[in-house]
Design a protein around this motif. Structure first.
Motif, PDB file in Angstrom:
ATOM      1  N   PRO A 122      64.336 -24.355  38.069  1.00 19.68           N
ATOM      2  CA  PRO A 122      63.964 -24.750  37.242  1.00 19.68           C
ATOM      3  C   PRO A 122      64.563 -26.481  36.706  1.00 19.68           C
ATOM      4  CG  PRO A 122      64.315 -22.464  37.053  1.00 19.68           C
ATOM      5  CD  PRO A 122      64.673 -23.867  38.532  1.00 19.68           C
ATOM      6  N   SER A 123      64.091 -27.172  35.866  1.00 23.83           N
ATOM      7  CA  SER A 123      63.811 -28.450  35.507  1.00 23.83           C
ATOM      8  C   SER A 123      65.308 -28.753  34.808  1.00 23.83           C
ATOM      9  CB  SER A 123      62.944 -29.700  34.729  1.00 23.83           C
ATOM     10  OG  SER A 123      62.300 -28.417  33.700  1.00 23.83           O
ATOM     11  N   LYS A 124      65.438 -27.342  33.858  1.00 21.72           N
ATOM     12  CA  LYS A 124      67.221 -27.521  33.006  1.00 21.72           C
ATOM     13  C   LYS A 124      67.972 -26.874  33.664  1.00 21.72           C
ATOM     14  CE  LYS A 124      64.827 -26.956  28.749  1.00 21.72           C
ATOM     15  NZ  LYS A 124      64.734 -26.665  27.679  1.00 21.72           N
ATOM     16  N   GLU A 125      68.360 -26.455  34.678  1.00 26.20           N
ATOM     17  CA  GLU A 125      69.528 -25.811  35.721  1.00 26.20           C
ATOM     18  C   GLU A 125      69.399 -26.732  37.274  1.00 26.20           C
ATOM     19  OE1 GLU A 125      69.008 -21.696  36.797  1.00 26.20           O
ATOM     20  OE2 GLU A 125      67.676 -20.759  34.958  1.00 26.20           O
ATOM     21  N   PHE A 126      68.403 -27.721  37.258  1.00 22.51           N
ATOM     22  CA  PHE A 126      68.506 -28.072  38.510  1.00 22.51           C
ATOM     23  C   PHE A 126      68.232 -29.352  38.733  1.00 22.51           C
ATOM     24  CE2 PHE A 126      68.458 -23.999  39.748  1.00 22.51           C
ATOM     25  CZ  PHE A 126      69.221 -23.768  40.924  1.00 22.51           C
ATOM     26  N   PRO A 127      68.072 -30.036  37.394  1.00 23.08           N
ATOM     27  CA  PRO A 127      68.231 -31.546  37.039  1.00 23.08           C
ATOM     28  C   PRO A 127      68.597 -33.075  38.483  1.00 23.08           C
ATOM     29  CG  PRO A 127      69.683 -31.347  35.753  1.00 23.08           C
ATOM     30  CD  PRO A 127      69.410 -29.646  36.313  1.00 23.08           C
ATOM     31  N   ARG A 128      69.945 -32.441  38.981  1.00 23.97           N
ATOM     32  CA  ARG A 128      70.093 -33.596  40.050  1.00 23.97           C
ATOM     33  C   ARG A 128      69.797 -33.076  41.317  1.00 23.97           C
ATOM     34  NH1 ARG A 128      72.644 -37.331  36.361  1.00 23.97           N
ATOM     35  NH2 ARG A 128      74.307 -36.407  35.674  1.00 23.97           N
ATOM     36  N   ILE A 129      69.304 -32.349  41.605  1.00 23.38           N
ATOM     37  CA  ILE A 129      68.558 -31.945  42.913  1.00 23.38           C
ATOM     38  C   ILE A 129      66.464 -32.626  42.762  1.00 23.38           C
ATOM     39  CG2 ILE A 129      67.634 -30.079  44.357  1.00 23.38           C
ATOM     40  CD1 ILE A 129      70.101 -28.727  44.171  1.00 23.38           C
ATOM     41  N   ARG A 130      66.354 -32.125  41.203  1.00 26.52           N
ATOM     42  CA  ARG A 130      64.997 -32.875  41.778  1.00 26.52           C
ATOM     43  C   ARG A 130      64.951 -34.126  41.216  1.00 26.52           C
ATOM     44  NH1 ARG A 130      60.968 -28.952  38.684  1.00 26.52           N
ATOM     45  NH2 ARG A 130      60.596 -30.548  38.255  1.00 26.52           N
ATOM     46  N   ALA A 131      66.342 -34.735  40.613  1.00 27.87           N
ATOM     47  CA  ALA A 131      66.113 -36.308  40.775  1.00 27.87           C
ATOM     48  C   ALA A 131      65.961 -37.052  42.270  1.00 27.87           C
ATOM     49  CB  ALA A 131      67.196 -36.580  40.024  1.00 27.87           C
ATOM     50  N   LEU A 132      66.009 -35.101  43.213  1.00 26.67           N
ATOM     51  CA  LEU A 132      66.692 -36.336  44.545  1.00 26.67           C
ATOM     52  C   LEU A 132      65.522 -36.133  45.479  1.00 26.67           C
ATOM     53  CD1 LEU A 132      70.775 -36.166  44.575  1.00 26.67           C
ATOM     54  CD2 LEU A 132      69.312 -38.479  44.092  1.00 26.67           C
ATOM     55  N   ALA A 133      64.261 -36.164  45.019  1.00 24.27           N
ATOM     56  CA  ALA A 133      62.876 -35.646  45.255  1.00 24.27           C
ATOM     57  C   ALA A 133      63.176 -35.912  46.572  1.00 24.27           C
ATOM     58  CB  ALA A 133      62.052 -34.658  44.742  1.00 24.27           C
ATOM     59  N   HIS A 134      62.792 -37.930  46.796  1.00 29.71           N
ATOM     60  CA  HIS A 134      62.197 -38.614  47.072  1.00 29.71           C
ATOM     61  C   HIS A 134      63.444 -39.036  48.589  1.00 29.71           C
ATOM     62  CE1 HIS A 134      60.795 -42.286  49.007  1.00 29.71           C
ATOM     63  NE2 HIS A 134      61.580 -43.249  49.123  1.00 29.71           N
ATOM     64  N   GLU A 135      64.639 -38.819  48.243  1.00 30.18           N
ATOM     65  CA  GLU A 135      65.819 -39.559  48.991  1.00 30.18           C
ATOM     66  C   GLU A 135      65.995 -38.365  49.425  1.00 30.18           C
ATOM     67  OE1 GLU A 135      65.924 -40.152  45.486  1.00 30.18           O
ATOM     68  OE2 GLU A 135      65.873 -41.922  46.005  1.00 30.18           O
ATOM     69  N   LEU A 136      65.616 -36.601  48.972  1.00 37.63           N
ATOM     70  CA  LEU A 136      65.150 -35.713  50.051  1.00 37.63           C
ATOM     71  C   LEU A 136      64.899 -35.697  50.540  1.00 37.63           C
ATOM     72  CD1 LEU A 136      66.468 -32.954  47.501  1.00 37.63           C
ATOM     73  CD2 LEU A 136      68.163 -33.701  49.840  1.00 37.63           C
ATOM     74  N   ALA A 137      63.596 -35.852  50.803  1.00 41.83           N
ATOM     75  CA  ALA A 137      61.727 -36.269  51.661  1.00 41.83           C
ATOM     76  C   ALA A 137      62.359 -37.423  52.631  1.00 41.83           C
ATOM     77  CB  ALA A 137      60.965 -36.070  50.315  1.00 41.83           C
ATOM     78  N   THR A 138      62.974 -38.367  52.099  1.00 43.75           N
ATOM     79  CA  THR A 138      62.543 -39.370  53.372  1.00 43.75           C
ATOM     80  C   THR A 138      64.194 -39.299  54.423  1.00 43.75           C
ATOM     81  OG1 THR A 138      63.577 -40.612  51.487  1.00 43.75           O
ATOM     82  CG2 THR A 138      61.569 -40.605  52.021  1.00 43.75           C
ATOM     83  N   PHE A 139      64.797 -38.313  54.014  1.00 40.26           N
ATOM     84  CA  PHE A 139      66.307 -38.380  54.469  1.00 40.26           C
ATOM     85  C   PHE A 139      65.699 -38.482  56.268  1.00 40.26           C
ATOM     86  CE2 PHE A 139      69.297 -35.540  57.611  1.00 40.26           C
ATOM     87  CZ  PHE A 139      69.968 -36.009  57.122  1.00 40.26           C
ATOM     88  N   ASP A 140      67.123 -39.758  57.036  1.00 36.76           N
ATOM     89  CA  ASP A 140      66.481 -40.238  57.819  1.00 36.76           C
ATOM     90  C   ASP A 140      67.999 -39.212  58.601  1.00 36.76           C
ATOM     91  OD1 ASP A 140      67.027 -41.625  60.291  1.00 36.76           O
ATOM     92  OD2 ASP A 140      66.050 -43.438  59.202  1.00 36.76           O
ATOM     93  N   GLY A 141      68.143 -39.188  59.769  1.00 38.34           N
ATOM     94  CA  GLY A 141      69.299 -38.418  60.230  1.00 38.34           C
ATOM     95  C   GLY A 141      70.201 -39.046  61.224  1.00 38.34           C
ATOM     96  N   ARG A 142      69.699 -40.267  61.659  1.00 33.55           N
ATOM     97  CA  ARG A 142      69.968 -41.111  62.293  1.00 33.55           C
ATOM     98  C   ARG A 142      70.879 -41.809  61.808  1.00 33.55           C
ATOM     99  NH1 ARG A 142      69.625 -42.874  68.275  1.00 33.55           N
ATOM    100  NH2 ARG A 142      70.276 -44.466  68.823  1.00 33.55           N
ATOM    101  N   ALA A 143      70.332 -42.749  60.746  1.00 30.91           N
ATOM    102  CA  ALA A 143      71.234 -43.768  59.390  1.00 30.91           C
ATOM    103  C   ALA A 143      71.850 -43.126  59.481  1.00 30.91           C
ATOM    104  CB  ALA A 143      69.853 -43.975  58.859  1.00 30.91           C
ATOM    105  N   GLU A 144      71.930 -41.310  58.715  1.00 34.42           N
ATOM    106  CA  GLU A 144      72.448 -40.788  57.933  1.00 34.42           C
ATOM    107  C   GLU A 144      74.132 -40.777  59.171  1.00 34.42           C
ATOM    108  OE1 GLU A 144      73.093 -39.644  55.039  1.00 34.42           O
ATOM    109  OE2 GLU A 144      70.843 -40.267  54.044  1.00 34.42           O
ATOM    110  N   LEU A 145      73.910 -40.132  60.039  1.00 27.92           N
ATOM    111  CA  LEU A 145      74.644 -40.426  61.046  1.00 27.92           C
ATOM    112  C   LEU A 145      75.997 -41.297  61.293  1.00 27.92           C
ATOM    113  CD1 LEU A 145      76.275 -38.156  63.306  1.00 27.92           C
ATOM    114  CD2 LEU A 145      74.619 -38.970  65.058  1.00 27.92           C
ATOM    115  N   ASP A 146      74.831 -42.603  61.470  1.00 29.00           N
ATOM    116  CA  ASP A 146      75.649 -43.590  62.023  1.00 29.00           C
ATOM    117  C   ASP A 146      76.097 -44.274  60.239  1.00 29.00           C
ATOM    118  OD1 ASP A 146      74.819 -44.106  64.664  1.00 29.00           O
ATOM    119  OD2 ASP A 146      72.387 -45.242  63.608  1.00 29.00           O
TER     120      ASP A 146
END
Length: 232
Positions: A190-214
């Motif tokens: 639900p967009s009203k209950e999870f606006p922050r998570i939905r707004a981060l859709a692109h960042e979540l979808a393009t997660f780079d584990g190696r870069a995040e680790l570094d």
């Protein structure tokens, strides 16, 4: 532990059964179908043995899981530094090696993180303690006092375990979908209950584990460097 003798079958003689063979098959089953798929009965069937014979190698399923953790961690190396100043580079290599193990055996990651905590240090399989001993030796050799080295180990491993848990648990609902909300299944929230998570859709979808680790290692190691400087 000694190998079990060969047993005659209609098709001829089976090879000997030893601890490594049992653990390797247990790991293969976990890799394929998850920890819940592993039972002594299924393992015995996969090995072509009476499950009761497997208790020679592990007295219980819990012990078997501990031994699987030891088998996986045997692949993790903490190399000796060329010089005391190389300790940061060694920890970086160790972190990437741990991540590679996690990606190679994603179903074992919860075991790698939780199984050691369920047993007092001195009662754990010795192979699971070798990374602790090696990193303590590395940090003490770099100039940390023993208590500071233990703190450094806990900080380093706590970050590393949390990172790989997050990375291997990232789930993609529809890999072929190009819209990030649909790809991750976030459109169901639900967009009203999870606006922050939905707004981060692109960042979540393009997660780079190696870069995040570094990036995380930069922060952790910078903190340890400050700690070392404060004690010297």
């Amino acid at each position: 532990m000694a190998a079990e003798g060969a047993t005659g079958t209609a098709g001829g003689r089976r090879g000997t059964l030893d601890r490594r063979t049992v653990l390797t098959e247990a790991l293969r089953m976990i890799d394929a179908d998850g920890v819940e798929s592993l039972t002594m009965r299924r393992l015995g069937r996969a090995l072509g043995r009476d499950p009761m014979r497997l208790y020679r190698f592990a007295a219980s399923k819990d012990e078997l899981l501990d031994d699987v953790v030891e088998l996986v961690l045997a692949e993790l190396e903490v190399p000796s530094p060329a010089a005391a100043s190389d300790w940061e580079a060694v920890l970086r290599r160790c972190a990437h090696s741990f991540r590679e193990l996690a990606l190679a055996h994603p179903h074992t990651v919860p075991l790698l993180v939780t199984r050691p905590l369920s047993t007092p240090l001195g009662l754990r399989p010795q192979g699971t303690l070798r990374p602790l001993e090696a990193i303590l030796d590395l940090l003490i050799g770099a100039g940390f006092d023993p208590k500071g080295a233990l703190h450094g180990y806990r900080l380093f491993m706590g970050f590393l375990q949390g990172h790989v848990l997050n990375e291997v648990q990232e789930q993609v609902a529809d890999p072929d979908e190009t819209d990030d909300l649909l790809r991750l299944g976030l459109h169901r929230l639900p967009s009203k209950e999870f606006p922050r998570i939905r707004a981060l859709a692109h960042e979540l979808a393009t997660f780079d584990g190696r870069a995040e680790l570094d990036e995380g290692l930069d922060i952790v190691l910078a903190g340890l460097v400050q700690q070392l400087r404060a004690t010297t």
